[in-house]
Design a protein around this motif. Sequence first.
Motif, PDB file in Angstrom:
ATOM      1  N   LEU A  57      -5.834  -0.761   3.183  1.00  0.00           N
ATOM      2  CA  LEU A  57      -6.329  -0.205   4.440  1.00  0.00           C
ATOM      3  C   LEU A  57      -7.769  -0.626   4.723  1.00  0.00           C
ATOM      4  CD1 LEU A  57      -4.954   3.453   4.240  1.00  0.00           C
ATOM      5  CD2 LEU A  57      -3.944   1.481   5.383  1.00  0.00           C
ATOM      6  N   LEU A  58      -8.595  -0.638   3.672  1.00  0.00           N
ATOM      7  CA  LEU A  58     -10.003  -1.013   3.802  1.00  0.00           C
ATOM      8  C   LEU A  58     -10.381  -1.932   2.649  1.00  0.00           C
ATOM      9  CD1 LEU A  58     -11.549   2.507   4.519  1.00  0.00           C
ATOM     10  CD2 LEU A  58     -11.282   0.663   6.162  1.00  0.00           C
ATOM     11  N   LEU A  59     -11.414  -2.732   2.854  1.00  0.00           N
ATOM     12  CA  LEU A  59     -11.908  -3.610   1.803  1.00  0.00           C
ATOM     13  C   LEU A  59     -13.260  -3.097   1.318  1.00  0.00           C
ATOM     14  CD1 LEU A  59     -11.095  -7.104   3.333  1.00  0.00           C
ATOM     15  CD2 LEU A  59      -9.799  -5.840   1.620  1.00  0.00           C
ATOM     16  N   SER A  60     -13.425  -3.089   0.000  1.00  0.00           N
ATOM     17  CA  SER A  60     -14.694  -2.694  -0.581  1.00  0.00           C
ATOM     18  C   SER A  60     -14.793  -3.273  -1.977  1.00  0.00           C
ATOM     19  CB  SER A  60     -14.812  -1.174  -0.636  1.00  0.00           C
ATOM     20  OG  SER A  60     -16.007  -0.815  -1.303  1.00  0.00           O
ATOM     21  N   GLY A  61     -15.968  -3.746  -2.325  1.00  0.00           N
ATOM     22  CA  GLY A  61     -16.206  -4.251  -3.666  1.00  0.00           C
ATOM     23  C   GLY A  61     -17.073  -3.312  -4.475  1.00  0.00           C
ATOM     24  N   VAL A  62     -17.324  -2.104  -3.924  1.00  0.00           N
ATOM     25  CA  VAL A  62     -18.182  -1.124  -4.574  1.00  0.00           C
ATOM     26  C   VAL A  62     -17.314   0.013  -5.088  1.00  0.00           C
ATOM     27  CG1 VAL A  62     -20.119   0.447  -4.260  1.00  0.00           C
ATOM     28  CG2 VAL A  62     -20.060  -1.712  -3.017  1.00  0.00           C
ATOM     29  N   ARG A  63     -17.468   0.335  -6.366  1.00  0.00           N
ATOM     30  CA  ARG A  63     -16.699   1.427  -6.967  1.00  0.00           C
ATOM     31  C   ARG A  63     -17.402   2.747  -6.674  1.00  0.00           C
ATOM     32  NH1 ARG A  63     -12.775   1.567 -11.375  1.00  0.00           N
ATOM     33  NH2 ARG A  63     -12.931   3.508 -12.514  1.00  0.00           N
ATOM     34  N   ARG A  64     -16.680   3.640  -6.032  1.00  0.00           N
ATOM     35  CA  ARG A  64     -17.223   4.958  -5.697  1.00  0.00           C
ATOM     36  C   ARG A  64     -16.315   6.031  -6.275  1.00  0.00           C
ATOM     37  NH1 ARG A  64     -18.564   2.345  -0.527  1.00  0.00           N
ATOM     38  NH2 ARG A  64     -20.809   2.048  -0.545  1.00  0.00           N
ATOM     39  N   GLY A  65     -16.506   7.259  -5.871  1.00  0.00           N
ATOM     40  CA  GLY A  65     -15.703   8.375  -6.368  1.00  0.00           C
ATOM     41  C   GLY A  65     -14.233   8.226  -5.997  1.00  0.00           C
ATOM     42  N   ALA A  66     -13.388   8.945  -6.715  1.00  0.00           N
ATOM     43  CA  ALA A  66     -11.949   8.857  -6.509  1.00  0.00           C
ATOM     44  C   ALA A  66     -11.521   9.204  -5.081  1.00  0.00           C
ATOM     45  CB  ALA A  66     -11.217   9.730  -7.521  1.00  0.00           C
ATOM     46  N   PRO A  67     -12.073  10.260  -4.450  1.00  0.00           N
ATOM     47  CA  PRO A  67     -11.648  10.554  -3.070  1.00  0.00           C
ATOM     48  C   PRO A  67     -11.939   9.398  -2.108  1.00  0.00           C
ATOM     49  CG  PRO A  67     -12.813  12.433  -3.994  1.00  0.00           C
ATOM     50  CD  PRO A  67     -12.967  11.309  -4.962  1.00  0.00           C
ATOM     51  N   GLU A  68     -13.083   8.740  -2.285  1.00  0.00           N
ATOM     52  CA  GLU A  68     -13.414   7.591  -1.425  1.00  0.00           C
ATOM     53  C   GLU A  68     -12.549   6.390  -1.761  1.00  0.00           C
ATOM     54  OE1 GLU A  68     -17.613   6.707  -0.766  1.00  0.00           O
ATOM     55  OE2 GLU A  68     -18.054   8.689  -1.601  1.00  0.00           O
ATOM     56  N   ALA A  69     -12.232   6.207  -3.049  1.00  0.00           N
ATOM     57  CA  ALA A  69     -11.413   5.067  -3.465  1.00  0.00           C
ATOM     58  C   ALA A  69     -10.001   5.172  -2.900  1.00  0.00           C
ATOM     59  CB  ALA A  69     -11.363   4.986  -4.987  1.00  0.00           C
ATOM     60  N   GLN A  70      -9.499   6.391  -2.748  1.00  0.00           N
ATOM     61  CA  GLN A  70      -8.147   6.569  -2.224  1.00  0.00           C
ATOM     62  C   GLN A  70      -8.047   6.239  -0.739  1.00  0.00           C
ATOM     63  OE1 GLN A  70      -7.248  10.572  -3.406  1.00  0.00           O
ATOM     64  NE2 GLN A  70      -6.611   9.938  -5.460  1.00  0.00           N
TER      65      GLN A  70
END
Length: 132
Positions: A69-82
């Motif tokens: 759904l979205l692209l990101s190369g930054v690891r964040r918290g689980a709620p944001e990662a989902q």
Amino acid sequence: MSEKDDSKVRLDKWIWAARFFKTRALAKAAIEGGKVHCRGERCKPSKEPKVGDELVIRSGDDERTVQVLLLSGVRRGAPEAQTLYQETAESVAKRELAVAQRKAGALGMQTDGRPTKKQRRQIHQFRTHQDD
């Protein structure tokens, strides 16, 4: 990261950021080991996923089919990662069924340990007659 950088992110980095694997090295090893398929094909860690891509990710006994759904190369918290992906309904149902079967012991074979000498002879005899 700027908006331009987020449009070009490596697959191993995205899978790590989406929290499918604990480390980026594990994500890379899984991709190289054929445990991640993009659009039905094996891929390389450097592949750039696109929004809308369907990924099949195997981890242990679990297999997930997710849509990017979205692209990101930054690891964040689980709620944001989902928020980076959405698991398909078929994948969720399949995974829940597999969990229920594992709990019931339906998938595990129960054995009495190693075969005896007599059983090994029978196995060997069976295998050699199958080749004929």
